[in-house]
Design a protein around this motif. Structure first.
Motif, PDB file in Angstrom:
ATOM      1  N   GLU A 260       0.785  -0.975   0.199  1.00 45.03           N
ATOM      2  CA  GLU A 260      -0.154   0.130  -0.109  1.00 45.03           C
ATOM      3  C   GLU A 260       0.932   1.065  -0.382  1.00 45.03           C
ATOM      4  N   GLY A 261       0.669   2.106  -0.827  1.00 47.98           N
ATOM      5  CA  GLY A 261       1.246   2.981  -0.563  1.00 47.98           C
ATOM      6  C   GLY A 261       0.738   4.320   0.243  1.00 47.98           C
ATOM      7  N   SER A 262       0.910   5.363  -0.104  1.00 47.73           N
ATOM      8  CA  SER A 262       0.860   6.320   0.811  1.00 47.73           C
ATOM      9  C   SER A 262      -0.573   7.549   0.292  1.00 47.73           C
ATOM     10  N   ARG A 263      -0.945   7.036  -1.191  1.00 50.78           N
ATOM     11  CA  ARG A 263      -1.883   7.781  -1.456  1.00 50.78           C
ATOM     12  C   ARG A 263      -3.098   7.910  -1.500  1.00 50.78           C
ATOM     13  N   PRO A 264      -4.620   8.250  -1.087  1.00 46.98           N
ATOM     14  CA  PRO A 264      -5.926   7.683  -0.559  1.00 46.98           C
ATOM     15  C   PRO A 264      -6.277   7.004  -2.551  1.00 46.98           C
ATOM     16  N   GLY A 265      -7.357   6.392  -1.673  1.00 48.90           N
ATOM     17  CA  GLY A 265      -7.643   5.173  -2.897  1.00 48.90           C
ATOM     18  C   GLY A 265      -8.692   3.783  -2.693  1.00 48.90           C
ATOM     19  N   ARG A 266      -9.323   3.623  -3.700  1.00 51.90           N
ATOM     20  CA  ARG A 266     -10.646   2.723  -2.620  1.00 51.90           C
ATOM     21  C   ARG A 266     -10.124   0.901  -2.307  1.00 51.90           C
ATOM     22  N   CYS A 267      -8.767   1.024  -2.140  1.00 54.06           N
ATOM     23  CA  CYS A 267      -9.004  -0.151  -1.482  1.00 54.06           C
ATOM     24  C   CYS A 267      -8.764  -0.400  -0.664  1.00 54.06           C
ATOM     25  N   ARG A 268      -9.416  -1.541   0.534  1.00 54.05           N
ATOM     26  CA  ARG A 268     -10.334  -1.722   1.986  1.00 54.05           C
ATOM     27  C   ARG A 268      -9.214  -1.168   3.012  1.00 54.05           C
ATOM     28  N   SER A 269      -8.030  -0.547   2.097  1.00 48.77           N
ATOM     29  CA  SER A 269      -7.634  -0.052   3.821  1.00 48.77           C
ATOM     30  C   SER A 269      -7.285   1.864   3.547  1.00 48.77           C
ATOM     31  N   GLY A 270      -8.319   1.891   2.233  1.00 49.37           N
ATOM     32  CA  GLY A 270      -7.766   3.616   1.693  1.00 49.37           C
ATOM     33  C   GLY A 270      -7.481   3.805   0.778  1.00 49.37           C
ATOM     34  N   PHE A 271      -6.138   3.308   1.231  1.00 50.32           N
ATOM     35  CA  PHE A 271      -4.963   3.867  -0.412  1.00 50.32           C
ATOM     36  C   PHE A 271      -5.045   2.997  -1.161  1.00 50.32           C
ATOM     37  N   LYS A 272      -3.408   3.858  -1.963  1.00 48.77           N
ATOM     38  CA  LYS A 272      -3.825   3.260  -3.674  1.00 48.77           C
ATOM     39  C   LYS A 272      -2.827   1.952  -3.512  1.00 48.77           C
ATOM     40  N   ARG A 273      -2.250   1.111  -3.925  1.00 49.56           N
ATOM     41  CA  ARG A 273      -1.183  -0.167  -3.598  1.00 49.56           C
ATOM     42  C   ARG A 273      -0.146   0.183  -5.060  1.00 49.56           C
ATOM     43  N   MET A 274       1.055  -0.030  -4.674  1.00 48.40           N
ATOM     44  CA  MET A 274       1.883   0.387  -5.768  1.00 48.40           C
ATOM     45  C   MET A 274       2.147  -0.297  -6.376  1.00 48.40           C
ATOM     46  N   TYR A 275       2.347   0.208  -7.929  1.00 48.99           N
ATOM     47  CA  TYR A 275       1.646  -1.149  -8.841  1.00 48.99           C
ATOM     48  C   TYR A 275       2.391  -1.374  -9.524  1.00 48.99           C
ATOM     49  N   SER A 276       2.931  -1.479 -10.710  1.00 47.18           N
ATOM     50  CA  SER A 276       3.753  -1.540 -11.915  1.00 47.18           C
ATOM     51  C   SER A 276       3.915  -2.596 -12.513  1.00 47.18           C
ATOM     52  N   ARG A 277       4.606  -3.035 -13.241  1.00 43.51           N
ATOM     53  CA  ARG A 277       4.607  -4.442 -14.484  1.00 43.51           C
ATOM     54  C   ARG A 277       6.144  -3.608 -14.738  1.00 43.51           C
ATOM     55  N   PHE A 278       6.627  -5.268 -14.641  1.00 44.62           N
ATOM     56  CA  PHE A 278       7.606  -5.684 -14.101  1.00 44.62           C
ATOM     57  C   PHE A 278       8.273  -6.645 -15.481  1.00 44.62           C
ATOM     58  N   VAL A 279       9.632  -6.997 -16.307  1.00 50.98           N
ATOM     59  CA  VAL A 279      10.273  -7.970 -17.497  1.00 50.98           C
ATOM     60  C   VAL A 279      11.367  -8.678 -16.150  1.00 50.98           C
TER      61      VAL A 279
END
Length: 326
Positions: A260-279
Motif C-alpha cells: 500500500e502506498g500513501s495516496r488515497p484510493g479505493r482499497c480496503r485500507s483506503g490507500f492505493k497499492r503500489m503497482y507497476s509492470r516488470f520484465v
C-alpha cells in the motif's frame, strides 16, 4: 562521568520541542542544564567508540521490527566553510546535483513499514586523503582542525557498505536480504560482496551495463596449433541490459502489486497499492569485475528485473532501474 551527564543532556535537547537541532538553540531549551560550551565539547570531543552504541541499537531494532531487508544508502549534508570534515564538491541526491556537501553511507534494517538506521560512516573524498593522487593541499591541511585521525583515508562508498555489512553481522544481526540502488549496484565488486558472504541480494544497475542471454554459451575459437590457444569466449558480443529488456518486448512484462502506498484510493485500507509492470529475464552479466569459476568458462546467471510502466515505449529508469537479484 561528565561526558555521560552531557550525553544525557544532549539527548534531552534533541527530544524537546524546537525546530533547530544545533547546539545553541538546544542549550537554550535545556534551561539550567544548557551549557552551550559543554554541549559543544561533548559533540566534538567524545572519547568513546560509537560502535558499542550502534550494536545495542541494532540488536534492539532487530528485535522490535523483525527486518526483512538490510538497505544500503547514502545521504548528503549540505555544508560550506572550513569547519566540517570531508566537505567536497560531489553529487548528492539530497540536492539532486553536484554541490559542497558531506556524504554519509548508512545501513538500515527495514520492513515495508519500518526502517531503522543502525550503522553510518562518513565518506572521505580522495581530495582529503594525503596518500591519494587526488589529494588537495588545503583540505589535507584542515584534517587536524577537523580532528580526523591520521589513519583515516579514502575508501570507496561500496567498500564502506561491505564493511558495514560485516560489522552488523559481527553484532549477531541476521541479514535476510541486501538491497541497494545503482549507486552501489553499478560496482561489480559490490555485487560480488554479498555473494562471497552467501547473502541474497537485490541491487539496482544502470541500463548501460552489459550481459549475455542465459542461453548463450561460450565456444572455443579455431586453433591453428601455433602460439597460445585462444581463450574460450562468447561468439556474440554482450548487449546492454536495456537492449535485452527491450528485445524481450512489452508483452513480456507482468503486473506486480507489492504494498500500500500513501495516496488515497479505493482499497480496503483506503490507500492505493503500489503497482507497476516488470520484465524478468535470466541473464549472464558481463564486463569488468565479473568473476566466474576457474573450471567453468560460463558467466554466472542472474535475474534481471526491469520496470516497464504502462504507456511507456521502453523500460523506465525514473522509478525502478534494471536490477539484479541473486
Amino acid at each position: 562521568m561528565d561526558q555521560r551527564w552531557w550525553g544525557q543532556a544532549y539527548v534531552r535537547g534533541l527530544l524537546l520541542d524546537g525546530r533547530r537541532k544545533s547546539v545553541e538553540p538546544m542549550a537554550a531549551r535545556l534551561g539550567v542544564d544548557g551549557n552551550r560550551q559543554a554541549l559543544a565539547h561533548f559533540i566534538t570531543s567524545s572519547p568513546w567508540d560509537p560502535a558499542h552504541v550502534r550494536a545495542r541499537l541494532a540488536r534492539r531494532m532487530h528485535k522490535a521490527i523483525g527486518p526483512e531487508a538490510l538497505i544500503i544508502d547514502d545521504t548528503g549534508f549540505l555544508e560550506d566553510g572550513e569547519a566540517s570534515a570531508c566537505v567536497s564538491r560531489q553529487y548528492t541526491g539530497t540536492a539532486g546535483r553536484v554541490t559542497n556537501c558531506q556524504v554519509g553511507v548508512s545501513l538500515h534494517l527495514a520492513t515495508d513499514r519500518a526502517p531503522a538506521a543502525v550503522d553510518w560512516w562518513l565518506f572521505m573524498p580522495a581530495s582529503w586523503d594525503p596518500t591519494s593522487a587526488e589529494a588537495d593541499a588545503d583540505k589535507v591541511a584542515r584534517r587536524t582542525r577537523c580532528q580526523i585521525p591520521a589513519r583515516a583515508g579514502h575508501v570507496e562508498k561500496w567498500q564502506l557498505a561491505l564493511d558495514m555489512i560485516d560489522e552488523t553481522r559481527s553484532w549477531g544481526i541476521d541479514v535476510p536480504l541486501v538491497v541497494a540502488d545503482a549507486g552501489y549496484g553499478d560496482a561489480a565488486a559490490f555485487r560480488l560482496g554479498p555473494e562471497e558472504r552467501d547473502l541474497p541480494c537485490a541491487v539496482g544497475v544502470s541500463g548501460r551495463h552489459t550481459a549475455h542471454p542465459a542461453d548463450a554459451r561460450p565456444v572455443q575459437p579455431p586453433y591453428a596449433g601455433t602460439g597460445r590457444p585462444p581463450k574460450v569466449r562468447y561468439p556474440e558480443p554482450a548487449r546492454t541490459m536495456k537492449d535485452l529488456a527491450v528485445a524481450a518486448g512489452k508483452a513480456f512484462a507482468r503486473p506486480v502489486s507489492w504494498r500500500e502506498g500513501s495516496r488515497p484510493g479505493r482499497c480496503r485500507s483506503g490507500f492505493k497499492r503500489m503497482y507497476s509492470r516488470f520484465v524478468a529475464l535470466r541473464v549472464r552479466p558481463a564486463g569488468r569485475g565479473i568473476r566466474k569459476a576457474a573450471d567453468d568458462p560460463e558467466l554466472p546467471e542472474r535475474w534481471l528485473l526491469a520496470e516497464w510502466q504502462t504507456g511507456e515505449t521502453e523500460p523506465t529508469s525514473k522509478i525502478g532501474r534494471p536490477g539484479f537479484e541473486r
